[in-house]
Design a protein around this motif. Structure first.
Motif, PDB file in Angstrom:
ATOM      1  N   PHE A 138      13.520  11.878  -3.577  1.00 20.26           N
ATOM      2  CA  PHE A 138      14.271  10.622  -3.671  1.00 20.26           C
ATOM      3  C   PHE A 138      14.221   9.853  -2.349  1.00 20.26           C
ATOM      4  N   ALA A 139      14.199  10.594  -1.233  1.00 18.13           N
ATOM      5  CA  ALA A 139      14.073   9.913   0.062  1.00 18.13           C
ATOM      6  C   ALA A 139      12.722   9.214   0.173  1.00 18.13           C
ATOM      7  N   GLY A 140      11.653   9.854  -0.351  1.00 15.49           N
ATOM      8  CA  GLY A 140      10.344   9.217  -0.340  1.00 15.49           C
ATOM      9  C   GLY A 140      10.315   7.938  -1.154  1.00 15.49           C
ATOM     10  N   LEU A 141      10.945   7.968  -2.322  1.00 12.32           N
ATOM     11  CA  LEU A 141      11.014   6.753  -3.136  1.00 12.32           C
ATOM     12  C   LEU A 141      11.851   5.683  -2.436  1.00 12.32           C
ATOM     13  N   GLN A 142      12.912   6.088  -1.781  1.00 10.20           N
ATOM     14  CA  GLN A 142      13.736   5.123  -1.049  1.00 10.20           C
ATOM     15  C   GLN A 142      12.952   4.480   0.085  1.00 10.20           C
ATOM     16  N   GLU A 149       0.814   7.940   9.635  1.00 10.65           N
ATOM     17  CA  GLU A 149      -0.530   8.195   9.131  1.00 10.65           C
ATOM     18  C   GLU A 149      -0.535   8.492   7.639  1.00 10.65           C
ATOM     19  N   GLU A 150       0.456   9.223   7.158  1.00  9.04           N
ATOM     20  CA  GLU A 150       0.520   9.601   5.751  1.00  9.04           C
ATOM     21  C   GLU A 150       1.980   9.649   5.328  1.00  9.04           C
ATOM     22  N   LEU A 151       2.244   9.146   4.137  1.00  6.17           N
ATOM     23  CA  LEU A 151       3.610   9.113   3.623  1.00  6.17           C
ATOM     24  C   LEU A 151       3.584   9.618   2.193  1.00  6.17           C
ATOM     25  N   THR A 152       4.173  10.788   1.955  1.00  8.84           N
ATOM     26  CA  THR A 152       4.213  11.386   0.626  1.00  8.84           C
ATOM     27  C   THR A 152       5.654  11.443   0.138  1.00  8.84           C
ATOM     28  N   ARG A 192       6.497   1.926   6.720  1.00  6.99           N
ATOM     29  CA  ARG A 192       5.288   1.756   5.917  1.00  6.99           C
ATOM     30  C   ARG A 192       4.139   2.495   6.583  1.00  6.99           C
ATOM     31  N   LEU A 193       3.053   2.643   5.854  1.00  7.86           N
ATOM     32  CA  LEU A 193       1.853   3.215   6.438  1.00  7.86           C
ATOM     33  C   LEU A 193       1.378   2.340   7.599  1.00  7.86           C
ATOM     34  N   ASP A 194       0.934   2.979   8.679  1.00  3.94           N
ATOM     35  CA  ASP A 194       0.426   2.332   9.889  1.00  3.94           C
ATOM     36  C   ASP A 194       1.519   1.677  10.731  1.00  3.94           C
ATOM     37  N   ASP A 195       2.793   1.861  10.377  1.00  7.51           N
ATOM     38  CA  ASP A 195       3.865   1.390  11.246  1.00  7.51           C
ATOM     39  C   ASP A 195       3.886   2.200  12.535  1.00  7.51           C
ATOM     40  N   VAL A 196       4.180   1.543  13.646  1.00  4.21           N
ATOM     41  CA  VAL A 196       4.330   2.224  14.935  1.00  4.21           C
ATOM     42  C   VAL A 196       5.805   2.582  15.108  1.00  4.21           C
ATOM     43  N   VAL A 197       6.097   3.872  15.277  1.00  2.59           N
ATOM     44  CA  VAL A 197       7.465   4.351  15.334  1.00  2.59           C
ATOM     45  C   VAL A 197       7.654   5.255  16.546  1.00  2.59           C
ATOM     46  N   VAL A 198       8.915   5.442  16.902  1.00  5.27           N
ATOM     47  CA  VAL A 198       9.310   6.404  17.924  1.00  5.27           C
ATOM     48  C   VAL A 198      10.292   7.367  17.271  1.00  5.27           C
ATOM     49  N   VAL A 199       9.877   8.620  17.069  1.00  4.56           N
ATOM     50  CA  VAL A 199      10.715   9.640  16.446  1.00  4.56           C
ATOM     51  C   VAL A 199      10.669  10.894  17.301  1.00  4.56           C
ATOM     52  N   ARG A 211       0.821  -1.208   0.000  1.00  7.26           N
ATOM     53  CA  ARG A 211       0.000   0.000   0.000  1.00  7.26           C
ATOM     54  C   ARG A 211       0.855   1.258   0.000  1.00  7.26           C
ATOM     55  N   THR A 212       1.925   1.259   0.777  1.00  9.95           N
ATOM     56  CA  THR A 212       2.825   2.410   0.803  1.00  9.95           C
ATOM     57  C   THR A 212       3.442   2.648  -0.564  1.00  9.95           C
ATOM     58  N   GLN A 213       3.918   1.599  -1.202  1.00  6.31           N
ATOM     59  CA  GLN A 213       4.544   1.741  -2.515  1.00  6.31           C
ATOM     60  C   GLN A 213       3.554   2.217  -3.562  1.00  6.31           C
ATOM     61  N   VAL A 214       2.342   1.660  -3.546  1.00  8.31           N
ATOM     62  CA  VAL A 214       1.346   2.033  -4.548  1.00  8.31           C
ATOM     63  C   VAL A 214       0.900   3.482  -4.364  1.00  8.31           C
ATOM     64  N   VAL A 215       0.717   3.910  -3.115  1.00  7.00           N
ATOM     65  CA  VAL A 215       0.292   5.287  -2.867  1.00  7.00           C
ATOM     66  C   VAL A 215       1.343   6.280  -3.351  1.00  7.00           C
TER      67      VAL A 215
END
Length: 398
Positions: free
Chosen positions: A183-187, A210-213, A195-202, A124-128
């Protein structure tokens, strides 16, 4: 005058025929779409763009072939040029709609509302991201084709090409940050780092993607705040991804207690607690003494849960329950700073007394399963293999 009326009538007739044909095709696809997801998506998402493109194209052909009497006139050239621009724009809209339909059809095969959805979220992340990129490319190409229909633009094309090197360098310097984020987004999309819906600590905040552009990432923090970060942040700064391989995670609850704490009784109380709550996934329940300095003992409870949200609630429950258990059942084990005067003949509970008989030490083989993190159970043995290695682990056992 008669010629103008003929042109208008021909244009209206062509538009009506095009709308009729599109409507027939739309109804046919809706009927066939009951058995095909692709046809259903086409009838829903590509109907309007197909309708506009077919109508404009039909009008353009009708005007072109019914205005032969006005070849060379300015108004005919303006009208035809305007219709060509409209055809290019409508065609770009139609192509973008078809790509969206194909992407939605591909996404429908991967469900994200199931427990083990790591692969689906990656796709889903790649397709979006590909959808955003392809739409941007289509828009740029359509604008380029529309500009090339103007003779003045074609005339200065050679001059633009000769200075393309200088312009390219200037544009690259000006858009360095933007291109870096793209390029970072494509990487990120194809490296499977996040990925979308991953739980992260940043940045010290715990949340989910929630959203990845192509240019930024939106992290929904646990308290419903939104943390907006450039995509280059995730390729240049370390961050924690709690759900990269699976949603199940481990968490700890630590306690500073007195040396009088009965560790085995506390371990049994922890086991009784987690077995009575649905927050525990049944994998790991371990209690160990991890430090004994500064006059106090540090006891760590390690538990597991099916996801990060359940783990947070489980850790809070473990802290709350064991704090109450120590207070009510083991008050002498509460952390304290004390000074002891006298010799070793004291009889108070917190005073050290010389044992009258040797204390039997528990052999390593007698340790309960919930006293070992790296061993004692199938999950502990797997964790030992992951952190020690099969050969070193075997040598350590020998």
């Amino acid at each position: 005058m008669q010629s103008y009326l003929t042109t208008i009538a021909a244009a209206l007739g062509a538009a009506a025929i095009a709308l009729l044909v599109v409507e027939v095709v739309h109804r046919t696809m809706r009927r066939l779409g009951r058995r095909s997801l692709l046809l259903t998506e086409l009838s829903q998402h590509a109907h309007r763009s197909f309708q506009v493109a077919a109508t404009i194209l039909a009008v353009q052909f009708a005007v072109r072939f019914t205005t032969l009497y006005a070849v060379g006139t300015a108004w005919r050239q303006i009208v035809l040029h305007t219709l060509v621009l409209a055809v290019v724009a409508a065609a770009a809209w139609l192509v973008a709609s078809l790509l969206v339909v194909v992407e939605d059809t591909a996404l429908a095969r991967f469900r994200v509302d199931v427990p083990n959805n790591r692969h689906a979220r990656r796709v889903r992340t790649q397709v979006v991201l590909l959808r955003r990129l392809t739409i941007a490319v289509i828009v740029v190409l359509a604008l380029g084709v529309m500009l090339m229909t103007f003779p003045a633009v074609r005339g200065i094309g050679a001059g633009v090409l000769t200075s393309a090197g200088v312009v390219g360098v200037v544009a690259a310097l000006a858009a360095q940050s933007l291109l870096g984020n793209v390029f970072a987004g494509l990487q990120l999309a194809f490296s499977d780092a996040v990925r979308l819906d991953d739980v992260v600590v940043v940045e010290g905040e715990w949340g989910r993607i929630e959203e990845l552009t192509l240019s930024y990432v939106v992290v929904q923090v646990w308290d419903d705040r939104r943390l907006i970060l450039p995509t280059s942040y995730f390729t240049s700064t370390p961050f924690q991804n709690w759900t990269r391989t699976e949603a199940a995670v481990l968490g700890t609850a630590e306690f500073d207690v007195d040396w009088a704490i009965p560790v085995q009784a506390m371990r049994e109380e922890l086991r009784r607690l987690v077995e009575g709550t649905e927050l525990w996934d049944g994998r790991v329940c371990v209690l160990q003494v991890t430090d004994a300095t500064g006059g106090m003992v540090k006891v760590r409870a390690l538990v597991s849960a099916a996801d990060a949200g359940s783990l947070w609630d489980l850790r809070c429950l473990v802290r709350e329950h064991l704090v109450g258990w120590i207070r009510d059942n083991q008050p002498t084990a509460m952390p304290r700073v004390r000074t002891e005067l006298g010799d070793d003949s004291g009889t108070l509970p917190w005073q050290w007394v010389q044992p009258r008989r040797p204390v039997r030490r528990r052999a390593e083989a007698d340790l309960p399963d919930d006293a070992r993190v790296f061993g004692g159970s199938d999950d502990g043995d797997a964790r030992s293999e992951a952190f020690v290695g099969p050969e070193d682990h075997a040598d350590a056992r020998r």
